[in-house]
Design a protein around this motif. Structure first.
Motif, PDB file in Angstrom:
ATOM      1  N   ILE A 344       0.811  -1.216   0.000  1.00 20.18           N
ATOM      2  CA  ILE A 344       0.000   0.000   0.000  1.00 20.18           C
ATOM      3  C   ILE A 344       0.850   1.275   0.000  1.00 20.18           C
ATOM      4  CG2 ILE A 344      -1.694   1.333   1.300  1.00 20.18           C
ATOM      5  CD1 ILE A 344      -3.078  -1.209   2.045  1.00 20.18           C
ATOM      6  N   PRO A 345       1.890   1.413   0.855  1.00 19.44           N
ATOM      7  CA  PRO A 345       2.703   2.643   0.781  1.00 19.44           C
ATOM      8  C   PRO A 345       3.347   2.880  -0.589  1.00 19.44           C
ATOM      9  CG  PRO A 345       3.067   1.536   2.873  1.00 19.44           C
ATOM     10  CD  PRO A 345       2.264   0.595   2.031  1.00 19.44           C
ATOM     11  N   PRO A 346       3.945   1.866  -1.250  1.00 19.15           N
ATOM     12  CA  PRO A 346       4.451   2.131  -2.605  1.00 19.15           C
ATOM     13  C   PRO A 346       3.362   2.523  -3.590  1.00 19.15           C
ATOM     14  CG  PRO A 346       5.446   0.140  -1.720  1.00 19.15           C
ATOM     15  CD  PRO A 346       4.355   0.529  -0.781  1.00 19.15           C
ATOM     16  N   LEU A 347       2.149   1.955  -3.416  1.00 14.65           N
ATOM     17  CA  LEU A 347       1.043   2.330  -4.297  1.00 14.65           C
ATOM     18  C   LEU A 347       0.664   3.797  -4.099  1.00 14.65           C
ATOM     19  CD1 LEU A 347      -1.161   1.564  -6.326  1.00 14.65           C
ATOM     20  CD2 LEU A 347      -2.563   0.807  -4.385  1.00 14.65           C
ATOM     21  N   LEU A 348       0.587   4.231  -2.844  1.00 19.72           N
ATOM     22  CA  LEU A 348       0.285   5.636  -2.580  1.00 19.72           C
ATOM     23  C   LEU A 348       1.374   6.552  -3.142  1.00 19.72           C
ATOM     24  CD1 LEU A 348      -0.972   5.373   1.122  1.00 19.72           C
ATOM     25  CD2 LEU A 348      -2.358   5.529  -0.963  1.00 19.72           C
ATOM     26  N   GLY A 349       2.621   6.146  -2.953  1.00 19.52           N
ATOM     27  CA  GLY A 349       3.714   6.948  -3.505  1.00 19.52           C
ATOM     28  C   GLY A 349       3.682   7.009  -5.011  1.00 19.52           C
ATOM     29  N   ALA A 350       3.327   5.886  -5.675  1.00 21.35           N
ATOM     30  CA  ALA A 350       3.284   5.857  -7.144  1.00 21.35           C
ATOM     31  C   ALA A 350       2.170   6.742  -7.678  1.00 21.35           C
ATOM     32  CB  ALA A 350       3.099   4.423  -7.634  1.00 21.35           C
ATOM     33  N   ILE A 351       1.029   6.785  -6.977  1.00 22.10           N
ATOM     34  CA  ILE A 351      -0.063   7.642  -7.430  1.00 22.10           C
ATOM     35  C   ILE A 351       0.383   9.102  -7.472  1.00 22.10           C
ATOM     36  CG2 ILE A 351      -2.343   8.523  -6.805  1.00 22.10           C
ATOM     37  CD1 ILE A 351      -3.013   5.744  -5.727  1.00 22.10           C
ATOM     38  N   VAL A 352       1.119   9.517  -6.446  1.00 21.51           N
ATOM     39  CA  VAL A 352       1.589  10.903  -6.402  1.00 21.51           C
ATOM     40  C   VAL A 352       2.728  11.124  -7.391  1.00 21.51           C
ATOM     41  CG1 VAL A 352       2.591  12.699  -4.945  1.00 21.51           C
ATOM     42  CG2 VAL A 352       0.866  11.151  -4.014  1.00 21.51           C
ATOM     43  N   SER A 353       3.730  10.256  -7.371  1.00 19.09           N
ATOM     44  CA  SER A 353       4.934  10.487  -8.179  1.00 19.09           C
ATOM     45  C   SER A 353       4.657  10.371  -9.678  1.00 19.09           C
ATOM     46  CB  SER A 353       6.037   9.512  -7.763  1.00 19.09           C
ATOM     47  OG  SER A 353       5.645   8.170  -7.994  1.00 19.09           O
ATOM     48  N   VAL A 354       3.896   9.367 -10.072  1.00 21.48           N
ATOM     49  CA  VAL A 354       3.585   9.216 -11.493  1.00 21.48           C
ATOM     50  C   VAL A 354       2.472  10.181 -11.912  1.00 21.48           C
ATOM     51  CG1 VAL A 354       2.844   7.582 -13.276  1.00 21.48           C
ATOM     52  CG2 VAL A 354       4.352   6.825 -11.444  1.00 21.48           C
ATOM     53  N   GLY A 355       1.542  10.473 -10.994  1.00 21.73           N
ATOM     54  CA  GLY A 355       0.492  11.435 -11.318  1.00 21.73           C
ATOM     55  C   GLY A 355       1.041  12.814 -11.616  1.00 21.73           C
ATOM     56  N   THR A 356       1.947  13.302 -10.786  1.00 22.45           N
ATOM     57  CA  THR A 356       2.559  14.609 -11.059  1.00 22.45           C
ATOM     58  C   THR A 356       3.409  14.572 -12.325  1.00 22.45           C
ATOM     59  OG1 THR A 356       4.350  14.008  -9.530  1.00 22.45           O
ATOM     60  CG2 THR A 356       2.547  15.324  -8.648  1.00 22.45           C
ATOM     61  N   ALA A 357       4.086  13.459 -12.574  1.00 27.45           N
ATOM     62  CA  ALA A 357       4.867  13.331 -13.802  1.00 27.45           C
ATOM     63  C   ALA A 357       3.961  13.345 -15.032  1.00 27.45           C
ATOM     64  CB  ALA A 357       5.690  12.043 -13.766  1.00 27.45           C
ATOM     65  N   TYR A 358       2.792  12.716 -14.920  1.00 23.41           N
ATOM     66  CA  TYR A 358       1.832  12.691 -16.032  1.00 23.41           C
ATOM     67  C   TYR A 358       1.340  14.102 -16.361  1.00 23.41           C
ATOM     68  CZ  TYR A 358      -2.694  11.860 -18.305  1.00 23.41           C
ATOM     69  OH  TYR A 358      -3.765  11.891 -19.152  1.00 23.41           O
ATOM     70  N   LEU A 359       0.994  14.869 -15.345  1.00 22.57           N
ATOM     71  CA  LEU A 359       0.539  16.243 -15.585  1.00 22.57           C
ATOM     72  C   LEU A 359       1.659  17.086 -16.207  1.00 22.57           C
ATOM     73  CD1 LEU A 359      -1.482  16.959 -12.314  1.00 22.57           C
ATOM     74  CD2 LEU A 359      -2.380  16.389 -14.576  1.00 22.57           C
ATOM     75  N   ALA A 360       2.867  16.952 -15.696  1.00 21.25           N
ATOM     76  CA  ALA A 360       3.985  17.716 -16.249  1.00 21.25           C
ATOM     77  C   ALA A 360       4.278  17.311 -17.683  1.00 21.25           C
ATOM     78  CB  ALA A 360       5.226  17.524 -15.378  1.00 21.25           C
ATOM     79  N   ALA A 361       4.128  16.024 -18.012  1.00 23.07           N
ATOM     80  CA  ALA A 361       4.347  15.577 -19.386  1.00 23.07           C
ATOM     81  C   ALA A 361       3.312  16.169 -20.332  1.00 23.07           C
ATOM     82  CB  ALA A 361       4.307  14.051 -19.444  1.00 23.07           C
ATOM     83  N   LEU A 362       2.059  16.277 -19.882  1.00 20.25           N
ATOM     84  CA  LEU A 362       1.044  16.940 -20.702  1.00 20.25           C
ATOM     85  C   LEU A 362       1.410  18.399 -20.935  1.00 20.25           C
ATOM     86  CD1 LEU A 362      -2.313  15.556 -19.236  1.00 20.25           C
ATOM     87  CD2 LEU A 362      -1.188  14.884 -21.351  1.00 20.25           C
ATOM     88  N   THR A 467       6.880   1.513 -10.762  1.00 19.71           N
ATOM     89  CA  THR A 467       7.233   2.227  -9.534  1.00 19.71           C
ATOM     90  C   THR A 467       6.786   1.455  -8.300  1.00 19.71           C
ATOM     91  OG1 THR A 467       7.012   4.316 -10.738  1.00 19.71           O
ATOM     92  CG2 THR A 467       7.040   4.428  -8.336  1.00 19.71           C
ATOM     93  N   VAL A 468       5.587   0.876  -8.354  1.00 22.62           N
ATOM     94  CA  VAL A 468       5.083   0.086  -7.222  1.00 22.62           C
ATOM     95  C   VAL A 468       5.963  -1.143  -6.996  1.00 22.62           C
ATOM     96  CG1 VAL A 468       3.163  -1.314  -6.396  1.00 22.62           C
ATOM     97  CG2 VAL A 468       2.721   0.908  -7.436  1.00 22.62           C
ATOM     98  N   LEU A 469       6.318  -1.845  -8.063  1.00 22.64           N
ATOM     99  CA  LEU A 469       7.146  -3.046  -7.917  1.00 22.64           C
ATOM    100  C   LEU A 469       8.504  -2.715  -7.311  1.00 22.64           C
ATOM    101  CD1 LEU A 469       6.373  -5.006 -11.214  1.00 22.64           C
ATOM    102  CD2 LEU A 469       5.692  -5.608  -8.897  1.00 22.64           C
ATOM    103  N   PHE A 470       9.132  -1.654  -7.800  1.00 19.19           N
ATOM    104  CA  PHE A 470      10.428  -1.281  -7.245  1.00 19.19           C
ATOM    105  C   PHE A 470      10.302  -0.899  -5.770  1.00 19.19           C
ATOM    106  CE2 PHE A 470      11.985  -1.121 -11.565  1.00 19.19           C
ATOM    107  CZ  PHE A 470      13.336  -1.386 -11.418  1.00 19.19           C
ATOM    108  N   GLY A 471       9.240  -0.193  -5.419  1.00 15.80           N
ATOM    109  CA  GLY A 471       9.068   0.201  -4.021  1.00 15.80           C
ATOM    110  C   GLY A 471       8.749  -0.966  -3.111  1.00 15.80           C
ATOM    111  N   ALA A 472       7.882  -1.884  -3.576  1.00 19.52           N
ATOM    112  CA  ALA A 472       7.480  -3.016  -2.736  1.00 19.52           C
ATOM    113  C   ALA A 472       8.619  -4.002  -2.529  1.00 19.52           C
ATOM    114  CB  ALA A 472       6.278  -3.721  -3.359  1.00 19.52           C
ATOM    115  N   HIS A 473       9.478  -4.176  -3.537  1.00 15.32           N
ATOM    116  CA  HIS A 473      10.570  -5.145  -3.428  1.00 15.32           C
ATOM    117  C   HIS A 473      11.865  -4.517  -2.921  1.00 15.32           C
ATOM    118  CE1 HIS A 473       8.168  -8.277  -5.090  1.00 15.32           C
ATOM    119  NE2 HIS A 473       8.070  -7.745  -6.283  1.00 15.32           N
ATOM    120  N   GLY A 474      11.863  -3.224  -2.689  1.00 17.56           N
ATOM    121  CA  GLY A 474      13.058  -2.591  -2.147  1.00 17.56           C
ATOM    122  C   GLY A 474      13.228  -2.897  -0.669  1.00 17.56           C
TER     123      GLY A 474
END
Length: 631
Positions: A344-362, A467-474
């Motif tokens: 769950i924590p990596p999922l929450l982090g991915a929503i924020v980190s990839v979400g902001t990256a998605y907006l910036a890419a647009l 991002t979730v996989l890297f965070g969960a397995h780190g």
């Protein structure tokens, strides 16, 4: 009064405001979670004290760096870290493109089946679990000791790099196929694939060395730092010797290496015009033509079978540990809490980190606020393109301690809240889609959201999953902030069991079957429905319709040059089509060859003969035949 120029129906006005506004969330998260911790790390590297023992900080200047760079241990650790990348890069640059070429030439069904099969090694890969499996199998001999015994591994032994390459073989093949198959698909657009292959290969090499200098899991689990990597030097200095200044000095050197690699990769992507796009439905790659399809299919089947067979053999120490039925210690407080802490924590982090990256890419790639130069905005984020948790962990842990997040569920959220790799990939995708949207606006193209934002969502979902996989397995961040009984993650518990039960551990807790099935089905669906349509090409810098720092105008539609030029039809002069004012470059026409003056009678004489313009005809029509010559 000078009239206002007309507005073309398809013209796109400058969008600096909306484009820059979409970048603001990414800029703020980068400032808080990347820039500020980087500055704190630099400040800590010229001090002694602080850290776990909370000693008083004292400024020592460059003493930490002088001591670090003057030691032979640092240079040995650097070379040892870089050695981790050699064999994996050979696999990705040799096996990956060959496998991708075989699948691409075999046709759509075989290619998609190959994609799905090679997705399984990606979703089951867990560095700590693989390392634990090899560690447990060392006592039984066999394949686990084929590269040497870990007990006898010295400072220059290749045992650990070879074990890492063997344990990662299937993951590397699946990942390289995911990267190089879209490059092969570029042949369907009539472009040579060599420039894109070289570009993607160069970025892959930079990324491989960036991962190697941050490697910690295998070194920590298999040899407990007896052969220290750079990341292990930082971890040992900060948390074994309680010297946060020396640990921050190592982290600073690692960060400088990663910054150079990140900037180089970004410059390569921008300067080569790297593009990520979706293949238009109905187009076929030249590799899918009917001739020799049977032979190509056999080659693809053989290649996939060989890769999967080698993967099973090299993964046998881990597979045998998973299916051996070892249970280790009871899961405390519960399996549900353990998996919640892990995922769950990596999922929450991915929503924020990839979400902001998605907006910036647009904003950067889609609305292009700086026109042709928009992609260079990525340089502000490029130094952190390859930065993981490790180089910033010394100050991030101290910040978490000050905020009382240690041994707390929220503290398990990864401290980096902007995924810079996602920002780069999504920007390359959005700029290609936006260029096509602008070029087709005159023909009534759909809205920006439907043409650019929605097609980018599956790619953002893929980057979020990675991002979730890297965070969960780190293991590093959960080990620092989640050591309590109620805040352990699966990799941390597995690592603790290795020290307590001497190899008799439940290796499968890192990859629960239900979760593996769900992730595999999700990735397989994404492979077939979306990723199989991705195309990676290179091209000139900028996009059609770009003007340096000006409005974005659809390709092929000229801008209005002013009241003396040619304008849109249907308007009187100066807007209508017609000759410019004045006598022309050769003066007025001679008498009798120009239009009669107003009120003058028509000129006498025979009407001029006007030759009929030649009609279009094929070269072999009778009119083009040579006349008969007299014999």
């Amino acid at each position: 009064m000078t009239p206002h120029p007309p507005v073309y129906p398809g013209a796109v006005r400058p969008r600096r405001g909306p484009g820059l506004l979409l970048i603001v969330p990414a800029a703020l998260t980068a400032l808080v979670t990347l820039v500020v911790p980087t500055g704190q790390t630099l400040l800590r590297s010229v001090q002694v004290g602080g850290g776990v023992l909370r000693r008083q900080n004292r400024f020592v200047g460059a003493d930490n760096f002088t001591h670090l760079l003057g030691e032979g241990a640092f240079w040995k650790a650097l070379l040892f870290s870089l050695s981790f990348a050699i064999v994996p890069l050979l696999v990705m640059l040799l096996v990956g493109p060959a496998l991708a070429a075989a699948l691409d030439r075999a046709g759509t069904p075989a290619r998609r089946v190959g994609r799905v099969l090679l997705s399984l090694p990606i979703v089951v890969f867990s560095p700590v679990a693989v390392a634990a499996g090899w560690f447990s199998a060392q006592a039984d001999g066999g394949l686990a000791t084929a590269f040497g015994s870990l007990r006898d591994a010295g400072t220059a032994s290749p045992t650990l790099p070879l074990i890492i390459a063997a344990g990662m073989f299937g993951f590397l093949c699946g990942l390289s196929t995911l990267v190089f198959l879209p490059v092969m698909r570029g042949r369907g657009r009539g472009r040579p694939i060599s420039p894109a292959m070289i570009t993607v290969g160069a970025i892959t090499v930079l990324a491989g060395f960036a991962v190697a200098v941050q490697a910690l899991s295998f070194d920590l689990v298999l040899v407990a730092g007896r052969q220290p990597t750079l990341a292990m030097l930082e971890y040992r200095s900060a948390y074994f010797y309680f010297d946060s200044g020396s640990g921050a000095a190592v982290a600073t050197v690692i960060g400088l290496i990663l910054a150079v690699l990140g900037v180089a990769a970004t410059v390569i992507a921008v300067r080569t015009g790297l593009r990520v796009d979706l293949e238009t439905a109905g187009t076929r790659s030249p590799s899918e033509r009917p001739p020799d399809s049977g032979a190509r299919l056999l080659v693809a089947v053989f290649a996939v079978a060989v890769v999967l067979g080698i993967t099973v053999v090299l993964s046998w120490p881990w597979l045998s540990a998973v299916f051996s039925g070892r249970s280790g210690s009871p899961l405390r407080p519960s399996a549900g809490r353990l998996y919640a802490n892990t995922w769950i924590p990596p999922l929450l982090g991915a929503i924020v980190s990839v979400g902001t990256a998605y907006l910036a890419a647009l904003g950067i790639g889609g609305l292009r606020p700086l026109g042709r130069s928009s992609e260079w905005l990525l340089l502000f984020f490029a130094p952190w393109l390859f930065v993981g948790v490790g180089p910033l962990s010394v100050v991030d842990w101290d910040n978490a301690r000050r905020l009382k997040l240690v041994n707390h569920f929220i503290g398990l959220v990864p401290p980096i809240l902007l995924s810079v790799p996602s920002l780069l990939v999504l920007t390359l995708f959005c700029r290609t889609r936006a260029a096509r949207w602008r070029a087709e606006q005159a023909r009534g193209a759909p809205a920006f959201v439907r043409s650019v934002a929605v097609p980018a969502l599956p790619l953002a979902a893929l980057m979020g999953g990675v991002t979730v996989l890297f965070g969960a397995h780190g293991i590093l961040w959960p080990l620092l902030v989640g050591g309590g009984p109620g805040s352990r993650t699966a990799p941390v518990l597995l690592f603790e069991q290795l020290g307590q039960y001497f190899g008799n551990v439940a290796t499968g807790i890192a990859t629960p079957l239900v979760l593996v099935v769900v992730l595999f089905l999700a990735l397989a669906a994404l492979q077939v429905l979306y990723l199989d349509r991705l195309v990676i090409t290179t091209g000139p810098l900028g996009e059609p319709g770009d003007a340096p720092g000006e409005a974005l105008v659809p390709a092929g539609r000229p801008q209005w040059p002013g009241p003396t030029g040619f304008g849109p039809p249907g308007h009187p002069a100066p807007y209508g089509y017609g000759p410019p004012p004045g006598p022309g470059p050769y003066g007025p026409p001679p008498p009798g060859h120009g239009p009669p003056a107003a009120g003058a009678p028509p000129l006498a004489g025979p009407s001029p003969t006007v030759e009929e313009p030649a009609r279009d005809r094929a070269p072999d029509e009778p009119d083009d035949a040579e006349p008969d010559r007299p014999g």
